[in-house]
Design an enzyme around this catalytic site. Structure first.
Site, PDB file in Angstrom:
ATOM      1  N   ASP A  99     -12.299  10.224  -4.050  1.00  0.00           N
ATOM      2  CA  ASP A  99     -13.096  11.070  -4.617  1.00  0.00           C
ATOM      3  C   ASP A  99     -13.050  12.604  -5.035  1.00  0.00           C
ATOM      4  OD1 ASP A  99     -11.055  12.201  -2.213  1.00  0.00           O
ATOM      5  OD2 ASP A  99     -13.041  13.593  -1.518  1.00  0.00           O
TER       6      ASP A  99
ATOM      7  N   GLU B 256       4.390   5.503   4.416  1.00  0.00           N
ATOM      8  CA  GLU B 256       3.495   6.342   4.562  1.00  0.00           C
ATOM      9  C   GLU B 256       4.409   7.190   5.243  1.00  0.00           C
ATOM     10  OE1 GLU B 256       1.238   9.487   5.328  1.00  0.00           O
ATOM     11  OE2 GLU B 256       0.616   7.618   4.431  1.00  0.00           O
TER      12      GLU B 256
ATOM     13  N   GLU C  71       0.898  -0.963  -0.228  1.00  0.00           N
ATOM     14  CA  GLU C  71      -0.117  -0.155  -0.124  1.00  0.00           C
ATOM     15  C   GLU C  71       0.346   1.173  -0.044  1.00  0.00           C
ATOM     16  OE1 GLU C  71      -3.910   2.451   1.599  1.00  0.00           O
ATOM     17  OE2 GLU C  71      -3.214   0.298   2.862  1.00  0.00           O
TER      18      GLU C  71
ATOM     19  N   LYS D 193      -4.000  21.025  -9.225  1.00  0.00           N
ATOM     20  CA  LYS D 193      -4.137  22.379 -10.315  1.00  0.00           C
ATOM     21  C   LYS D 193      -3.413  21.340 -11.293  1.00  0.00           C
ATOM     22  CE  LYS D 193      -3.871  25.873  -7.170  1.00  0.00           C
ATOM     23  NZ  LYS D 193      -2.989  27.368  -6.377  1.00  0.00           N
TER      24      LYS D 193
ATOM     25  N   ASP E 146      -2.652  12.514  -2.261  1.00  0.00           N
ATOM     26  CA  ASP E 146      -3.010  14.117  -2.887  1.00  0.00           C
ATOM     27  C   ASP E 146      -3.456  13.877  -4.316  1.00  0.00           C
ATOM     28  OD1 ASP E 146      -2.913  16.457  -2.895  1.00  0.00           O
ATOM     29  OD2 ASP E 146      -1.487  16.773  -1.486  1.00  0.00           O
TER      30      ASP E 146
ATOM     31  N   THR F 125     -11.362   3.647   4.415  1.00  0.00           N
ATOM     32  CA  THR F 125     -10.640   3.933   5.561  1.00  0.00           C
ATOM     33  C   THR F 125     -11.172   5.500   5.728  1.00  0.00           C
ATOM     34  OG1 THR F 125     -10.368   6.281   3.917  1.00  0.00           O
ATOM     35  CG2 THR F 125      -9.270   3.462   3.941  1.00  0.00           C
ATOM     36  N   ARG F 126     -10.367   6.268   6.791  1.00  0.00           N
ATOM     37  CA  ARG F 126     -11.459   7.737   7.649  1.00  0.00           C
ATOM     38  C   ARG F 126     -11.364   8.655   6.634  1.00  0.00           C
ATOM     39  NH1 ARG F 126      -8.162   9.721  12.514  1.00  0.00           N
ATOM     40  NH2 ARG F 126      -8.305   7.123  13.039  1.00  0.00           N
ATOM     41  N   TYR F 127     -10.046   8.750   5.528  1.00  0.00           N
ATOM     42  CA  TYR F 127     -10.741   9.482   4.824  1.00  0.00           C
ATOM     43  C   TYR F 127     -11.421   9.408   3.903  1.00  0.00           C
ATOM     44  CZ  TYR F 127      -9.456  12.772   1.317  1.00  0.00           C
ATOM     45  OH  TYR F 127      -9.261  14.305   0.053  1.00  0.00           O
ATOM     46  N   GLU F 128     -12.067   7.949   3.401  1.00  0.00           N
ATOM     47  CA  GLU F 128     -12.788   8.102   2.204  1.00  0.00           C
ATOM     48  C   GLU F 128     -14.670   8.360   3.327  1.00  0.00           C
ATOM     49  OE1 GLU F 128     -15.921   3.853   0.612  1.00  0.00           O
ATOM     50  OE2 GLU F 128     -14.200   4.157   1.483  1.00  0.00           O
TER      51      GLU F 128
END
Length: 231
Positions: free
Chosen positions: A172, A87, A62, A140, A136, A210-213
């Site tokens: 997302d 990470e 991952e 731009k 990320d 995931t927490r982000y999702e």
């Protein structure tokens, strides 16, 4: 460094953002001091299933595991597989260490740093799965070269994967979604596994949230789930 290599994402090693956020609580500091050294992969050591786990088990990788929910979940579902997570940010590393400690997970090794460094050390054709979840987006256009989803990194992933292995990508962000579809659509070494729109709009059962999702869903964002087979 040549002009062409300057624009090759494989040569980009700068990490943008803070590598540590809030101060660690005592238990978190203890995990970093005692558990991390037992599991950490360095750029100086040999990296293979046998080197890391003592046998020739299937390997999964991952890239940017965030707080570790997905990686820990996958490792618990397949305890006979070996999992490598990379990470750069200490908060994320502590999150994964907490999951490992709370659930007594034995089949994860991790690197605090750039995933490309460890990918380059892996033997070619060794990975059964690779994951890139909610990277990320760098929305731009002038920052497009900073996106991990570029031909340099994806070509490296392809080289390290077994034929028939699976690469999973989630986002997302609509700009990143369209960019990823363009990049992956240009690659003859990966086959998109979606048969219908439902296949990439609904999270597979073996894809831990995931927490982000979760936060993205709470904000009303659409989330896209991509699965590709190495051919």
């Amino acid at each position: 460094m040549t002009e062409s290599s300057i624009h090759d994402p494989l040569t980009i090693r700068r990490l943008y953002g803070r590598q540590q956020g809030h101060s660690l609580r005592p238990k978190q500091a203890e995990l970093v001091e005692t558990l991390l050294p037992q599991l950490e992969i360095t750029t100086e050591q040999a990296v293979s299933a046998t080197d890391l786990f003592g046998d020739d088990r299937p390997l999964e990788f991952e890239i940017g595991f965030g707080k570790g929910e997905h990686l820990a979940g996958q490792a618990m579902m397949r305890p006979d597989h070996g999992f490598i997570g990379c990470e750069p940010f200490l908060d994320g590393v502590v999150g994964l260490l907490t999951h490992i400690d709370n659930n007594q997970i034995k089949n994860i090794r991790l690197h605090r740093g750039d995933a490309l460094d460890i990918l380059e050390q892996l033997p070619d054709g060794c990975l059964d799965r690779a994951y890139l979840l909610h990277p990320d987006p760098w929305p731009k256009a002038r920052h497009a070269k900073r996106r991990f989803m570029n031909h340099g990194p994806i070509g490296l992933i392809a080289r390290k994967m077994k034929k028939g292995g699976e690469f999973r990508f989630g986002t997302d962000h609509p700009i990143y979604c369209h960019w990823a579809m363009m990049i992956m659509g240009q690659r003859p070494d990966f086959e998109w596994l979606a048969q219908t729109p439902r296949d990439f709009l609904q999270r597979p059962e073996d894809w831990p949230q995931t927490r982000y999702e979760k936060k993205a869903r709470e904000k009303g964002h659409e989330v896209w789930y991509f699965r590709y087979r190495r051919v």
